[in-house]
Design a protein around this motif. Structure first.
Motif, PDB file in Angstrom:
ATOM      1  N   LEU A 104      11.749   3.851   4.118  1.00 40.11           N
ATOM      2  CA  LEU A 104      10.637   4.384   3.347  1.00 40.11           C
ATOM      3  C   LEU A 104      11.035   4.469   1.881  1.00 40.11           C
ATOM      4  N   VAL A 105      10.076   4.260   1.003  1.00 43.36           N
ATOM      5  CA  VAL A 105      10.310   4.373  -0.432  1.00 43.36           C
ATOM      6  C   VAL A 105       9.343   5.414  -0.988  1.00 43.36           C
ATOM      7  N   PHE A 106       9.885   6.344  -1.758  1.00 47.47           N
ATOM      8  CA  PHE A 106       9.077   7.342  -2.451  1.00 47.47           C
ATOM      9  C   PHE A 106       9.037   6.974  -3.923  1.00 47.47           C
ATOM     10  N   PHE A 107       7.876   7.156  -4.537  1.00 46.12           N
ATOM     11  CA  PHE A 107       7.795   6.841  -5.953  1.00 46.12           C
ATOM     12  C   PHE A 107       6.808   7.758  -6.654  1.00 46.12           C
TER      13      PHE A 107
ATOM     14  N   ASN B 246       0.852  -1.189   0.000  1.00 42.97           N
ATOM     15  CA  ASN B 246       0.000   0.000   0.000  1.00 42.97           C
ATOM     16  C   ASN B 246       0.885   1.235   0.000  1.00 42.97           C
ATOM     17  N   ALA B 247       0.315   2.359  -0.426  1.00 41.51           N
ATOM     18  CA  ALA B 247       1.056   3.612  -0.439  1.00 41.51           C
ATOM     19  C   ALA B 247       0.110   4.765  -0.164  1.00 41.51           C
ATOM     20  N   LEU B 248       0.659   5.864   0.340  1.00 37.89           N
ATOM     21  CA  LEU B 248      -0.115   7.069   0.613  1.00 37.89           C
ATOM     22  C   LEU B 248       0.365   8.202  -0.278  1.00 37.89           C
ATOM     23  N   ALA B 249      -0.580   8.954  -0.828  1.00 37.85           N
ATOM     24  CA  ALA B 249      -0.241  10.079  -1.696  1.00 37.85           C
ATOM     25  C   ALA B 249       0.341  11.221  -0.876  1.00 37.85           C
ATOM     26  N   ILE B 250       1.440  11.806  -1.375  1.00 37.00           N
ATOM     27  CA  ILE B 250       2.042  12.961  -0.695  1.00 37.00           C
ATOM     28  C   ILE B 250       1.997  14.211  -1.562  1.00 37.00           C
ATOM     29  N   THR B 251       1.625  14.065  -2.832  1.00 38.51           N
ATOM     30  CA  THR B 251       1.321  15.207  -3.689  1.00 38.51           C
ATOM     31  C   THR B 251       0.088  14.853  -4.520  1.00 38.51           C
ATOM     32  N   ALA B 252      -0.576  15.878  -5.030  1.00 35.66           N
ATOM     33  CA  ALA B 252      -1.784  15.639  -5.819  1.00 35.66           C
ATOM     34  C   ALA B 252      -1.477  15.063  -7.194  1.00 35.66           C
ATOM     35  N   ASP B 253      -0.210  15.204  -7.636  1.00 36.93           N
ATOM     36  CA  ASP B 253       0.140  14.797  -9.001  1.00 36.93           C
ATOM     37  C   ASP B 253       0.927  13.496  -9.083  1.00 36.93           C
ATOM     38  N   GLY B 254       0.764  12.608  -8.092  1.00 38.88           N
ATOM     39  CA  GLY B 254       1.285  11.264  -8.264  1.00 38.88           C
ATOM     40  C   GLY B 254       2.529  10.873  -7.505  1.00 38.88           C
ATOM     41  N   SER B 255       2.907  11.607  -6.457  1.00 36.23           N
ATOM     42  CA  SER B 255       4.005  11.175  -5.592  1.00 36.23           C
ATOM     43  C   SER B 255       3.430  10.433  -4.387  1.00 36.23           C
ATOM     44  N   PHE B 256       4.052   9.307  -4.059  1.00 37.84           N
ATOM     45  CA  PHE B 256       3.563   8.447  -2.981  1.00 37.84           C
ATOM     46  C   PHE B 256       4.710   8.072  -2.042  1.00 37.84           C
TER      47      PHE B 256
ATOM     48  N   THR C 128       6.737   4.893 -12.068  1.00 38.60           N
ATOM     49  CA  THR C 128       7.784   5.276 -13.014  1.00 38.60           C
ATOM     50  C   THR C 128       9.153   5.477 -12.389  1.00 38.60           C
ATOM     51  N   SER C 129       9.226   5.726 -11.082  1.00 36.98           N
ATOM     52  CA  SER C 129      10.532   5.925 -10.436  1.00 36.98           C
ATOM     53  C   SER C 129      10.404   5.638  -8.955  1.00 36.98           C
ATOM     54  N   GLN C 130      11.508   5.229  -8.338  1.00 37.73           N
ATOM     55  CA  GLN C 130      11.523   4.926  -6.911  1.00 37.73           C
ATOM     56  C   GLN C 130      12.772   5.524  -6.276  1.00 37.73           C
ATOM     57  N   VAL C 131      12.620   6.028  -5.062  1.00 34.49           N
ATOM     58  CA  VAL C 131      13.758   6.554  -4.293  1.00 34.49           C
ATOM     59  C   VAL C 131      13.666   5.978  -2.886  1.00 34.49           C
TER      60      VAL C 131
ATOM     61  N   LEU D 271      17.038  14.399  -0.082  1.00 37.68           N
ATOM     62  CA  LEU D 271      16.849  13.270   0.825  1.00 37.68           C
ATOM     63  C   LEU D 271      18.212  12.769   1.311  1.00 37.68           C
ATOM     64  N   VAL D 272      18.885  13.640   2.064  1.00 34.93           N
ATOM     65  CA  VAL D 272      20.210  13.338   2.610  1.00 34.93           C
ATOM     66  C   VAL D 272      20.176  13.634   4.097  1.00 34.93           C
ATOM     67  N   ARG D 273      20.770  12.770   4.872  1.00 35.85           N
ATOM     68  CA  ARG D 273      20.741  12.925   6.320  1.00 35.85           C
ATOM     69  C   ARG D 273      22.153  12.992   6.886  1.00 35.85           C
ATOM     70  N   PRO D 274      22.335  13.689   8.010  1.00 36.64           N
ATOM     71  CA  PRO D 274      23.652  13.709   8.646  1.00 36.64           C
ATOM     72  C   PRO D 274      23.996  12.347   9.238  1.00 36.64           C
ATOM     73  N   LYS D 275      25.273  12.044   9.309  1.00 35.88           N
ATOM     74  CA  LYS D 275      25.748  10.825   9.950  1.00 35.88           C
ATOM     75  C   LYS D 275      26.415  11.203  11.270  1.00 35.88           C
ATOM     76  N   PHE D 276      25.968  10.592  12.349  1.00 36.91           N
ATOM     77  CA  PHE D 276      26.527  10.878  13.665  1.00 36.91           C
ATOM     78  C   PHE D 276      27.474   9.770  14.118  1.00 36.91           C
ATOM     79  N   GLY D 277      27.025   8.520  13.982  1.00 33.49           N
ATOM     80  CA  GLY D 277      27.922   7.410  14.289  1.00 33.49           C
ATOM     81  C   GLY D 277      27.942   6.978  15.736  1.00 33.49           C
ATOM     82  N   PHE D 278      26.788   6.913  16.380  1.00 33.25           N
ATOM     83  CA  PHE D 278      26.752   6.352  17.731  1.00 33.25           C
ATOM     84  C   PHE D 278      25.393   5.737  18.010  1.00 33.25           C
ATOM     85  N   THR D 279      25.382   4.802  18.949  1.00 31.24           N
ATOM     86  CA  THR D 279      24.125   4.252  19.456  1.00 31.24           C
ATOM     87  C   THR D 279      23.942   4.731  20.891  1.00 31.24           C
ATOM     88  N   TYR D 280      22.701   4.660  21.371  1.00 28.76           N
ATOM     89  CA  TYR D 280      22.422   5.224  22.695  1.00 28.76           C
ATOM     90  C   TYR D 280      21.185   4.583  23.306  1.00 28.76           C
TER      91      TYR D 280
END
Length: 266
Positions: A66-69, A19-29, A56-59, A180-189
């Motif tokens: 999570l997968v965006f398409f 299943n997927a949820l729409a995040i834009t009106a023009d076809g992004s899920f 047509t595309s996946q990220v 869609l880029v995130r910082p890397k910290f490098g520790f667990t807690y």
């Protein structure tokens, strides 16, 4: 419609895979990686109003799974990810799509634990994972939406856990900004709550468990056993809030931490 079924087409076989949820009106899920169980096949979305469109595309966002398409479809109602359940026992509903032009299928259930109750888990600073629990219906399909009785989106079922709306909203914002880029910290807690800290004779806060060699946290001088009490000027209250504070940073930004090490405050 804002909820879509994902169908997998392989040769002459069509299977409902997620299943997927729409995040834009023009076809992004948005969905989860479990909605795409095979490579080398064709995927499409099917709406309850009978419309079908190829994907047509996946990220992939590896930090959250999570997968965006994109799909060639428009006129969608957009999902608003704003809410999290606050109390154990809250009544909620899992919703699945359908490939047969029928109304979505609803599974009433209830919350079994809140985000603040995950005090005995070890978390990875690089992977947002604040979660809450619900009674999971048998055979629930990946990407199924969890909603409140008011219709607010609370999260998405990944096949093994509920990805909360706060994590989804941040990922959606990054995706829609083409960043869609995130910082890397490098520790667990883990979390030292008031009670846990008293029992262990330690201060309240976020306790560093392990460090990745050569990662930013290690290079900055953080050590195993350090207790983080502030991020910037904000006092750390609990794990969900700490995770959200880290999520607010971009890879190029410097994160300032207040740390207790033994009897010292750094």
């Amino acid at each position: 419609p804002r909820l879509a079924a994902i169908v997998m087409v392989s040769g002459s076989t069509v299977n409902y895979s997620g299943n997927a949820l729409a995040i834009t009106a023009d076809g992004s899920f948005v969905t989860t990686i479990g909605s795409f169980p095979q490579n080398g096949v064709t995927y499409a979305v099917a709406l309850s109003d009978g419309r079908i469109a190829p994907i047509t595309s996946q990220v992939l966002d590896p930090a959250t799974e999570l997968v965006f398409f994109k799909a060639t479809i428009s006129g969608l109602a957009v999902t608003n990810f704003t809410s999290v359940p606050s109390n154990v026992g809250d009544r909620v509903v899992f919703v699945e799509g359908t490939i047969n032009q029928q109304s979505p299928v609803a599974y009433p259930t209830f919350i079994t634990n809140t985000q603040e109750e995950n005090v005995n888990r070890t978390f990875n600073a690089d992977n947002p994972s604040r979660v809450f629990g619900a009674d999971i219906p048998a055979g629930l399909i990946s990407g199924s939406s969890l909603v409140s009785l008011n219709g607010d989106s609370l999260g998405i079922w990944s096949g093994s856990k509920i990805i909360s709306s706060g994590i989804i909203k941040r990922a959606v914002d990054l995706y829609l900004s083409n960043n869609l880029v995130r910082p890397k910290f490098g520790f667990t807690y883990d979390t030292l709550t008031v009670t846990k800290a008293k029992l262990l004779g330690l201060s309240e806060g976020i306790r560093v468990i392990t460090l990745t060699k050569s990662a930013p946290a290690s290079q900055a001088g953080l050590k195993e056993g350090d207790i983080i009490t502030k991020v910037g000027e904000t006092q750390v209250i609990n794990q969900p809030q700490f995770e959200q504070l880290l999520e607010g940073y971009l890879p190029t930004q410097i994160v300032s931490l207040n740390v207790i090490r033994g009897q010292q405050t750094l």
